[in-house]
Design an enzyme around this catalytic site. Structure first.
Site, short mmCIF file in Angstrom:
data_model
loop_
_atom_site.label_atom_id
_atom_site.label_comp_id
_atom_site.label_asym_id
_atom_site.label_seq_id
_atom_site.Cartn_x
_atom_site.Cartn_y
_atom_site.Cartn_z
N GLY A 1 -10.91 -2.28 2.79
CA GLY A 1 -9.95 -2.23 3.90
C GLY A 1 -9.97 -0.89 4.62
O GLY A 1 -10.93 -0.12 4.51
N ASP A 2 -8.90 -0.62 5.33
CA ASP A 2 -8.82 0.62 6.12
C ASP A 2 -8.41 1.82 5.28
O ASP A 2 -8.72 2.96 5.64
CB ASP A 2 -7.79 0.45 7.25
CG ASP A 2 -6.39 0.17 6.69
OD1 ASP A 2 -6.27 -0.67 5.76
OD2 ASP A 2 -5.43 0.80 7.16
N ARG B 1 -14.61 -6.71 -0.49
CA ARG B 1 -14.00 -6.32 0.79
C ARG B 1 -13.40 -4.91 0.69
O ARG B 1 -12.75 -4.56 -0.28
CB ARG B 1 -12.91 -7.33 1.16
CG ARG B 1 -12.15 -7.01 2.46
CD ARG B 1 -10.82 -6.36 2.17
NE ARG B 1 -9.96 -6.26 3.35
CZ ARG B 1 -8.88 -5.52 3.42
NH1 ARG B 1 -8.49 -4.84 2.37
NH2 ARG B 1 -8.15 -5.48 4.51
N THR C 1 0.85 -1.20 0.00
CA THR C 1 0.00 0.00 0.00
C THR C 1 0.88 1.24 0.00
O THR C 1 1.99 1.20 0.52
CB THR C 1 -0.88 -0.04 1.26
OG1 THR C 1 -1.80 -1.11 1.11
CG2 THR C 1 -1.63 1.25 1.52
N THR D 1 -0.59 1.59 6.94
CA THR D 1 -0.50 0.42 6.08
C THR D 1 -0.42 -0.83 6.94
O THR D 1 0.16 -0.79 8.02
CB THR D 1 0.72 0.49 5.14
OG1 THR D 1 0.79 -0.73 4.40
CG2 THR D 1 2.03 0.70 5.89
N1 ASP Z 1 -4.18 -1.69 4.63
C1 ASP Z 1 -4.40 -2.32 3.36
C2 ASP Z 1 -5.70 -3.08 3.41
O1 ASP Z 1 -5.94 -3.77 4.39
C3 ASP Z 1 -3.31 -3.26 2.95
C4 ASP Z 1 -1.90 -2.75 3.12
O2 ASP Z 1 -1.67 -1.74 3.77
O3 ASP Z 1 -0.99 -3.36 2.55
O4 ASP Z 1 -6.42 -3.05 2.47
#
Ligand code: ASP
Length: 338
Positions: free
Chosen positions: A236-237, A234, A206, A257
């Protein structure tokens, strides 16, 4: 000749040249931080060529950001510009080279926040925005909303000028290979492997950027393809304000991340700011506290943060995090390992 006659013009020249110096773009105060994902990033797992490629790209992104800030660019503009550079690179799990979900699609998420106004924008589950961060910025600037998702959200962004890209643009063999492996093993890969295949190099890719600009304003942004073999749909954050991204001039700007679910449960980005706002902690103490909270939650990952004075933090629970910082004092640093 009377000496007094000389004094006035000399003082005038000194004052005006001082003022001119002050306005020189190279003298503006700024701080910029970026990350390119956290994970099991260890020296022995990267070839020299890979290490070089990551370093170069991170440095390039920082320099582009610095140039913009020196020319009077705002924090928000800089965040968007820098994240675009990282999205355009197949090295990272954002934009081109994003990971594949369970059905074999690249569904991407991004968000951006302006610390001065608390305006923010996000997109999730987009498949054809060349730069998802551009979509997030459009949502922030051109709607009364904060969050648009999926095909319809994407359509709106394209109508408002976001660049369209065909699915083929985002594809890379490396990500397809990771996806195939994950499907075979029936795993949702929180980590994914690149590099020397025997010793799987587990990392997340990310990207994020936080900026303090010359006007004293903060901004943050994050962009991702999420997790390999993630459930289709899905989110994510990264696109969730307060979880993966947060910026507030009253405290700091944060981009996270890691395994998104933990960052959502812990409202990690907002918590770093809240500890400063309500707890009156400084950025360093607040960041350490929230990292401890993330560890207690058993979360994996990290974050970058900057405050109004240009203090900055790069914290992570993992072995490494692709990261970099530059500021107007001449600092320019790119790191990967602990
Ligand atoms: N935080 C990201 C997610 O869960 C993934 C990542 O940071 O690599 O979608």
């Amino acid at each position: 000749m009377n000496f007094k006659n000389y004094i006035k013009p000399i003082v005038f020249v000194i004052i005006t040249s001082c003022l001119a110096q002050k306005q020189k773009p190279s003298d503006v105060n700024y701080t910029i931080l970026i990350h390119g994902g956290a994970g099991d990033i260890k020296k022995k797992m990267l070839t020299n060529a890979q290490e070089e490629a990551y370093s170069q790209k991170l440095e390039e992104a920082l320099k582009i950001g610095e140039k913009h800030l020196k020319n009077g660019g705002t924090a928000v503009e800089t965040v968007e510009r820098v994240i675009k550079v990282l999205e355009d690179s197949p090295l990272f799990n954002a934009g081109k080279g994003a990971v594949f979900n369970h059905l074999g699609y690249q569904e991407m998420d991004a968000s951006i926040m302006n610390g001065k106004t608390l305006q923010c924008g996000a997109v999730a589950g987009v498949t054809n925005l060349k730069n998802p961060i551009q979509g997030a910025r459009i949502v922030m600037d051109s709607t009364k909303h904060v969050f648009l998702y999926g095909k319809r959200g994407q359509e709106f962004c394209i109508q408002k000028g976001a660049t369209y890209a065909d699915s083929a643009y985002f594809y890379t063999d490396k990500r397809w290979g990771q996806y195939q492996k994950a499907v075979k093993k029936n795993l949702i890969l929180l980590d994914h492997s690149v590099g020397k295949e025997k010793k799987a190099f587990k990392k997340m890719g990310t990207v994020g950027c936080v900026v303090l600009d010359a006007y004293g304003n903060l901004a943050a942004g994050t962009s991702t393809g999420g997790l390999v073999n993630k459930k289709h749909g899905r989110i994510g954050d990264s696109p969730i304000i307060g979880a993966g991204t947060y910026a507030n001039n009253a405290s700091c700007a944060v981009s996270c991340t890691g395994v998104g679910e933990y960052f959502i449960r812990g409202t990690i980005a907002r918590d770093v700011a809240a500890k400063m706002e309500y707890g009156k902690l400084n950025l360093k103490k607040s960041s350490i506290k929230i990292l401890q909270k993330l560890i207690q939650l058993k979360g994996r990952g990290g974050f970058i943060a900057v405050d109004k004075k240009g203090n900055y933090q790069m914290q992570f629970t993992t072995k490494g995090m692709f990261r970099g910082v530059a500021n107007s004092n001449g600092l320019l640093e790119v790191k990967m390992y602990r």
